[in-house]
Design an enzyme around this catalytic site. Structure first.
Site, short mmCIF file in Angstrom:
data_model
loop_
_atom_site.label_atom_id
_atom_site.label_comp_id
_atom_site.label_asym_id
_atom_site.label_seq_id
_atom_site.Cartn_x
_atom_site.Cartn_y
_atom_site.Cartn_z
N HIS A 72 0.84 -1.20 0.00
CA HIS A 72 0.00 0.00 0.00
C HIS A 72 0.88 1.25 0.00
O HIS A 72 1.78 1.39 0.83
CB HIS A 72 -0.91 0.02 1.23
N TYR A 201 -9.36 5.21 7.69
CA TYR A 201 -9.54 5.56 9.09
C TYR A 201 -10.61 6.65 9.14
O TYR A 201 -10.42 7.73 8.55
CB TYR A 201 -8.25 6.10 9.71
N PRO A 293 -4.16 0.24 18.80
CA PRO A 293 -3.93 -0.23 17.43
C PRO A 293 -4.11 0.84 16.36
O PRO A 293 -3.86 0.58 15.19
CB PRO A 293 -4.98 -1.34 17.28
N LYS A 297 1.10 0.03 15.20
CA LYS A 297 2.48 -0.01 15.66
C LYS A 297 2.85 -1.21 16.53
O LYS A 297 4.03 -1.46 16.77
CB LYS A 297 2.79 1.27 16.47
N TYR A 385 3.77 6.74 10.05
CA TYR A 385 2.96 5.58 9.68
C TYR A 385 3.80 4.49 9.02
O TYR A 385 3.65 3.31 9.33
CB TYR A 385 1.82 6.00 8.74
#
Length: 394
Positions: A72, A201, A293, A297, A385
């Protein structure tokens, strides 16, 4: 029985450490209190940072990941119906993440260890580390009703938040940092196609939601629920309706629903213990730290701990650099706290807090809007990220 490194726990961190040590010619034995089938039944994370992907390749367990994993290059934020794209690859100079389930990582590592003939003792109950401060530590355990002793040079505690490794360290020598969040994630696994080609998200007045995946045919979805909620109160239909209500309309309209094959509620907490070592025993992964979550990480932090410990032990055995042993905790914690900060930030920005006053709500919205609308803000999100770089051991 004697080995160089005794590893408590056959989750992905213990198996990855064992694989790296084995390839470097450092003998190790893994003790696991559960059966192999039980270990593989755990449903966990699926977003791998660039650093973990590279580490799995270094360990020689990347073939299936590279063939079946989904690379991704970005993800989406849905802010009360407005969609914003975070272009990871562009913002980080080419870094990406890999979608590949933790269960599959574990399966690959198990297969590699079996093929190498390295020893894992499953259903080893009541494991206990001893003499961690001495020159000759050892671990006792029970197998088939018989107690055994494993002598070693070093012990790696890779046995999770509830494991024995951290509990074996005198409480007065540890400093605990913890924040428990007033909500959890209700998650389902379903054999349905993902609603979006990248993760989404979502923040909404009804609460947080996440659209994730394990493959092109298996999805993992989450919605924020109160800490007191019970999973049995959530039918599949209720879950799907709630998830759709929190997503932008175009995503909700094209979502394919289906029966769940797994459903659970995970509480959210931030937790760090310092130091991450006690004599010749080193805490790895969830044994030393937990993150919400939201920032993906948890597994990745465990991998960076593994990388640090492996590189230190490699220099110990190859170069006699025992001076590096005392640096393990310091090196790990620098990265741990940065990941804790990012996970806390993502959690604070995207979730609904019932006790927030009107001012706090506006600050939350403005903070998120600033980061998303600013190139520098998006770059900060992206570099965290994909994962901050591992520290070189010298």
């Amino acid at each position: 029985m004697k080995t160089q490194v005794a590893i408590i726990g056959a989750g992905p961190s213990g198996l990855l450490l064992g694989q790296l040590l084995h390839k470097a010619g450092i003998s190790n034995v893994i003790l696991e209190r559960q059966s192999p089938d039980y270990v593989l039944s755990r449903i966990r994370a699926g977003v791998l940072e660039q650093g973990m992907v590279d580490l799995l390749r270094q360990a020689g367990v990347h073939q299936r990941m590279d063939a079946e994993g989904l690379v991704h290059t970005g993800f989406e934020l849905a802010l009360n119906g407005r969609r914003a794209h975070i272009d990871l690859k562009t913002l980080t100079g080419g870094k990406t993440v890999m979608i590949y389930g933790q269960t599959e990582v574990t399966r690959d590592l198990m297969a590699a260890r079996e093929a190498a003939g390295a020893q894992t003792i499953y259903e080893a109950s009541n494991a206990r580390p001893h003499d961690m401060k001495g020159e000759q530590p050892y671990v006792t355990y029970e197998k088939d009703g018989v107690e055994h002793r494993l002598d070693c040079d070093y012990i790696a505690g890779c046995d999770g938040f509830h494991g024995v490794a951290r509990q074996s360290i005198p409480a007065e020598t540890l400093k605990v940092f913890e924040r428990v969040y007033p909500f959890g994630w209700l998650g389902i696994l379903a054999d349905t196609p993902p609603v979006n080609e990248e993760l989404v998200y979502a923040t909404h007045e009804r609460g947080f939601a996440l659209c994730s995946m394990r493959s092109n045919t298996r999805t993992r979805y989450y919605v924020q629920v109160g800490a007191e909620e019970k999973v049995e109160d959530w039918s599949d239909e209720r879950f799907w309706n709630e998830l759709k209500a929190r997503l932008p309309q175009d995503l909700a309209d094209k979502m394919v629903t289906g029966p769940s094959i797994e459903k659970s509620i995970a509480p959210l907490r931030s937790f760090v213990v310092e130091p991450m070592q006690y004599g010749r025993m080193f805490l790895v992964g969830d044994a030393a730290h937990i993150v919400p979550p939201t920032g993906a990480k948890g597994l990745n932090l465990a991998a960076s701990d593994v990388s640090t410990l492996f590189n230190i032990l490699k220099k110990v055995y190859e170069e006699g650099r025992t001076d590096l042993l005392e640096k393990y905790s310091e090196v790990c914690l620098r990265r741990v706290w940065k990941a804790e900060r990012f996970s806390w930030w993502m959690t604070s920005m995207l979730h609904k807090f019932d006790d927030n006053d009107a001012f706090s709500q506006r600050i939350q919205q403005t903070e998120l809007d600033y980061f998303v609308s600013s190139e520098a803000g998006r770059q900060t999100i992206a570099e965290n990220y994909v994962g901050l770089p591992y520290e070189t051991i010298e």
